[in-house]
Design a protein around this motif. Sequence first.
Motif: not given
Length: 722
Positions: A595-617
């Motif tokens: 059973l996977p845990r559903p999620y909607l937010v992939e990552g967070t970050g500042l524009l131009g500074e890369g995306i940090t993963p927000a959720t680990i499946p």
Amino acid sequence: MRWRLWLMLIVLLAAAACGPQPPRAAQVLPTRALLPSNYRLEDAERIAREFLQQWQNGDLAAMHRLLSLAAQDAYPFTTFESQYQTTNDEMSLRAVTTTDGTGIFREQDSVAIYNYNAAFDTRLLGSFNDANRNLTLVVDETANEWRIAWTPDNIFDGMMSGARLRAELSVPNRANIYDRDGNVLADQNGAMVKINVIRDSIPDYPNCLAALATALGQEVTDVQARLEARPSFWVVEMGIIEPAMYISSQAQLETLCAARFDNLPARRYTNGTLAPHILGYVGYPSEEEIPDLEAAGFNQASIVGRAGIELTWDETLRGQPGGRLVIVTSEGQVVRELTRITAQPAQSLWLTLDSELQATVERILVETYRQARGGWADNSLGASVVVMDANTGAIRALVSYPFFDNNAYNVFPTMGREAAQTLIRRYQSDPANPEVNRPVQGVYPLGSVMKTVSAAAVADSNVYALDERYTCVGIWTRDITRYDWNDGHGTLTLPQSLTHSCNPYYYEVGYQLDQVDPWILPTYARRLGFGGGSGLTDLIEETGFIPDPDWMRSARGEAWTFSESVNMAIGQGFMGVTPLQVTRWFAAIANDGDLPRPYLVEGTGLLGEGITPATIPELTPTGLRPEVLAMIRQGLCDVTREGGTADFVFRNSPLQSIGVCGKTGTAQAGGPSTPSHAWFASYAPRDNPEIIVLAMVETSGQGSEIAAPIARQVLEAYFDMD
């Protein structure tokens, strides 16, 4: 003779000067602390300490009574109280604490100086220290004691001559929300205008009040109260207006009020009806939220998330305010800076959502309902579609129909306040409740889709063998006479019972499970994700409900009978599930049991500074035996072919090249005159499942006729086969 006498006197004086002198006591020079006084210095210190203690207690009246009579005349209590209260409000003071400094000394016989330190704890700007402060005391002859020689400088040094405290907050712009491909879903590109007025500068006060009331849509008395709540020389923020109102009222406000204007960014949803239930909207905080917000550096006028992702990810999207606390002259010149904190920028969100797919699903539902006008659509209040990655739980589309425009709910709606209020009134009076997020908040009977859970329970518990057969003759009579949806399907295996959705087969399954143990089916239902949260943290969800013997006894005062297990086995009775829970269960069927845990937010970050993963499946094993899962998959994959219940829907679809596995469901939702809920849960491709598609249409009819065609269109769009 007289000259001889004078001569003798001179000689005697000279002799005395030349002889030894008697010792003389050393002269002691007076100091400030040792000047003679009838008033003791320790009494002055006692008064100073009492004054500061009452300040810490917040007892302004007691403080004022300790002032010298001259200070009381110069600063009556109302003035004294207003000075402190205005300053406290401006810096959002929570507490002040004083400690000893270098002590007390006399500056003059009747003047003493008490040196101390003060620490201030504020809601908006945190804590700061103001050290080496001096409190002047004088001997008040009328009062016959030491008193405080108070001036506004005793609040903060530098506040004499009309200077005041000003909190200059720097609130970061609310960050953007993007879909998985970087398409903007929400930004701060809406434009609003802030009106600022100085009361002393208003040329025509009565007409200015009337003009402000018209522009702001408020009562004149409310505008006047706001303006007069601050000193007349202050710049007062009167409110925020829309661009159209600014254009029509600018000249009048400048003429009558000498008003000044600032541009203000506002929240904007690039397509207000695209995923409004996911994105949510922003607004002012509720009364109970204000203390926590102030502790984080915001105030009651701050814009915060009120629903959806805007609410659950509010702290990330809003950032951390900064600012400084300064003392300024009446002309606005900074005299002194007391403290400063640095703002932390807000971070944007990247969702798992495919906005193009989301828009396509929305169009499919709109068109489906349009075509069904005059038929089932006239009875159906809404529908749900969920598209989720079968292996990770990432949600690619989550659609609740009907939709609403979330731009209307913002504090500063870009469409204009009047248009926004019209929309909100329409939404809130709509019996379809468009604000409800049906996929996660709607709770429904599951109908025949529940047969997948019943099949798993009866096979995994070994109550049935994997090759168990049952002859379905169209009726079942162990309690009451129950009927199949057709005249019978003949002798069926477990997989075939799913393919053809034989009701008597599952009446018997429910009966046999109950005979072994009435807890088996409720326990398996919960183990497979029903009757509890899905683990989704990005939206507020309902948990659904699975009844059991204990609940029946405590809630209804009745004994559990096998009829309850029979009802549950076909997804009827007291049970209720959410579409998202069903999607999650079908992901476990497709991915070999997790059973996977559903999620909607992939990552967070500042524009131009890369995306940090927000959720680990996260995957939760169901513990079902592999052969049980294989049996269920066999039955589901034949539903869309081999004469299955959805064969006629998928027969000519290009999806046959990859294979679709699914289950139709028709759930009774009320009395005989109420149409059933239509369900279709599916995954594809058949051999290497990638995606889950769940379609549910309220009070519309058969799952194969209503929900399955919607799922087919969504799947064809996802695999670019449309």
